[in-house]
Design a protein around this motif. Structure first.
Motif, mmCIF file in Angstrom:
data_model
loop_
_atom_site.group_PDB
_atom_site.id
_atom_site.type_symbol
_atom_site.label_atom_id
_atom_site.label_comp_id
_atom_site.label_asym_id
_atom_site.label_seq_id
_atom_site.Cartn_x
_atom_site.Cartn_y
_atom_site.Cartn_z
ATOM 1 N N THR A 158 1.625 15.037 -31.109
ATOM 2 C CA THR A 158 2.189 15.199 -32.434
ATOM 3 C C THR A 158 1.880 13.960 -33.272
ATOM 4 O OG1 THR A 158 4.002 16.469 -31.475
ATOM 5 C CG2 THR A 158 4.324 15.636 -33.720
ATOM 6 N N GLU A 176 0.200 19.011 -35.104
ATOM 7 C CA GLU A 176 0.015 18.966 -33.655
ATOM 8 C C GLU A 176 -1.457 19.042 -33.337
ATOM 9 O OE1 GLU A 176 3.769 20.883 -31.264
ATOM 10 O OE2 GLU A 176 2.014 22.107 -31.628
ATOM 11 N N THR A 194 3.387 16.564 -40.832
ATOM 12 C CA THR A 194 3.397 16.520 -39.369
ATOM 13 C C THR A 194 2.438 17.575 -38.848
ATOM 14 O OG1 THR A 194 5.697 15.786 -39.329
ATOM 15 C CG2 THR A 194 4.846 16.776 -37.317
ATOM 16 N N GLN A 196 2.751 10.932 -29.044
ATOM 17 C CA GLN A 196 3.178 11.019 -30.450
ATOM 18 C C GLN A 196 2.846 9.719 -31.160
ATOM 19 O OE1 GLN A 196 7.092 12.520 -31.459
ATOM 20 N NE2 GLN A 196 7.049 11.490 -33.443
#
Ligand SMILES: [Cu+2]
Length: 107
Positions: free
Chosen positions: A103, A91, A89, A39
């Motif tokens: 992510t 992925e 956001t 992330q």
């Protein structure tokens, strides 16, 4: 003329750091069928540099709404630079290895 030049230098000194100085480049390794890191929190203007550190091919794609892209095949050693344009956001996945997920949070 001198006054104009001084005004230009002062303007650049104020504006340039605000727009460029804080953009960063993050390197993401694709190794052992994983993204490292898994992330990232980034800002608009930053770039992500994906590096295939494995001995086999990977892929990068996202179908997160508004962020769609697809790097079809990424051979060992290949690099791909992704410029972050907007907040949100998303992925990133590898179509070849479904467990590879990362992510990216843009704030
Ligand atoms: Cu893969």
């Amino acid at each position: 003329m001198m006054r104009l030049l001084t005004a230009l230098i002062v303007t650049c000194a104020i504006i340039l750091p605000a727009s460029f100085a804080f953009a960063e480049e993050y390197t993401v390794s694709q190794k052992k069928r994983r993204f490292d890191p898994k992330q990232l929190n980034v800002k608009p203007g930053d770039t992500l540099l994906f590096v295939n550190d494995d001995r086999y091919a990977h892929n990068l794609f996202t179908d997160s709404p508004g962020f769609e892209f697809d790097v079809r095949k990424q051979m060992p050693g290949d690099k791909y630079q992704l410029k972050i344009e907007k907040r949100g956001t998303f992925e990133i996945r590898c179509v070849i290895h479904p467990r590879m997920i990362m992510t990216v949070v843009v704030e």
